[in-house]
Motif scaffolding. Sequence first.
Motif, PDB file in Angstrom:
ATOM      1  N   PHE A 280       9.841 -51.304  -7.367  1.00 11.85           N
ATOM      2  CA  PHE A 280       9.385 -49.916  -7.538  1.00 11.85           C
ATOM      3  C   PHE A 280       9.767 -49.098  -6.310  1.00 11.85           C
ATOM      4  N   LYS A 281       9.798 -47.772  -6.489  1.00 10.71           N
ATOM      5  CA  LYS A 281      10.179 -46.891  -5.379  1.00 10.71           C
ATOM      6  C   LYS A 281       9.086 -46.802  -4.338  1.00 10.71           C
ATOM      7  N   THR A 282       7.835 -46.820  -4.824  1.00 10.25           N
ATOM      8  CA  THR A 282       6.730 -46.666  -3.879  1.00 10.25           C
ATOM      9  C   THR A 282       5.804 -47.872  -3.941  1.00 10.25           C
ATOM     10  N   GLN A 283       5.032 -48.072  -2.847  1.00  6.31           N
ATOM     11  CA  GLN A 283       4.070 -49.166  -2.790  1.00  6.31           C
ATOM     12  C   GLN A 283       2.949 -48.949  -3.805  1.00  6.31           C
ATOM     13  N   ALA A 284       2.579 -47.682  -4.015  1.00  6.72           N
ATOM     14  CA  ALA A 284       1.499 -47.366  -4.958  1.00  6.72           C
ATOM     15  C   ALA A 284       1.870 -47.807  -6.371  1.00  6.72           C
ATOM     16  N   GLU A 285       3.106 -47.510  -6.773  1.00  8.49           N
ATOM     17  CA  GLU A 285       3.561 -47.914  -8.104  1.00  8.49           C
ATOM     18  C   GLU A 285       3.550 -49.440  -8.238  1.00  8.49           C
ATOM     19  N   ALA A 286       3.938 -50.107  -7.145  1.00  7.74           N
ATOM     20  CA  ALA A 286       3.964 -51.574  -7.163  1.00  7.74           C
ATOM     21  C   ALA A 286       2.556 -52.132  -7.338  1.00  7.74           C
ATOM     22  N   LYS A 287       1.571 -51.556  -6.639  1.00 11.30           N
ATOM     23  CA  LYS A 287       0.195 -52.021  -6.734  1.00 11.30           C
ATOM     24  C   LYS A 287      -0.383 -51.771  -8.127  1.00 11.30           C
TER      25      LYS A 287
END
Length: 332
Positions: free
Chosen positions: A28-35
């Motif tokens: 994912f582009k961001t850590q938030a999306e990954a979480k």
Amino acid sequence: MAIKKMASGWLVDIQPAGRGGKRFRKTFKTQAEAKVYETWLKNKLVESPEWQPPKKDLRKLSELVDIWFEHHGLGLRAGKNTYSRLKHLCASLGDPIAEKFAPEQFAAYRRIRLADGISQNNLNREHSYLRSVFNELRRLGYWKSENPLEKIRQFKVQERELTYLTHAQIQKLLKETRRGRNPDTDLITRICLSTGSRWSEAEEIRKNQIQPRLLQFALTKSGKTRAVPIDEALYKELMDRAEEADSERLFKYSYAAFREAIERAQIKLPEGQLTHVLRHTFASHFMMNGGNILILQRILGHSSLAMTMKYAHLAPDHLQEAVRLNPLSFTS
């Protein structure tokens, strides 16, 4: 590893079902999306257990054989012997993980064994044993996948010529069994020639199997009991032997003594037909003397008539209807 920063973005690398379960990897582009994805994935497995990928089956081939023996083979008459053969087969195959065991592995094993001089009959037997393990475990619910040996064809083995003794050979053989070192050999031989029994069936006769002019065979290959009539002289001889016997069993093991008698009588037999030639001799002379093929099937204890039909050609009138009933015989 769960979430890790990579050059290409934030990588989610997770096995939510644990070791052996499916591994999920997504960037994912961001850590938030990954979480968010990681949380969604874990919740999905909790909410819908059926969606969870099944764990890998890491049982080895020998472990399946152990399960087969515990739940099925233990109750078979030859179960322990078959179990021993199967364990040896697993070792020869390298004891692979059963789920990864492929048809080509067994095919390669057969090629090597053939090159080593192992007979096609023996390899067919090993194939049948192992295929039956998978079939039985599927039936019992201990194996969910396909049978890896189901589509492998067995070798087509050419039938061996059935050898039987002539009257002259029978007389020479009985002369040698009478003068041999083992007094039981002669009577066991004559039981086989009189009843068509297998050597082991005659050799292991017990007192309670002798009935008036009748012999009952209990330890048969099929596991079924069968009875065969005998003449008065043989019945009396068996009763005399039963009175002399110190135990329920009448005879001691006499296979080696029979082999010696065959050698002294100078009778040449095909490989694998040493004592079995007596059974073939009974069946062959039975048909040559006009016996009924269906009665022979019952005497020999064959489970199907097809097994007995190999003796049919010896009947005096075998297929003579072909001469009498063909269309040209009715054409003037």
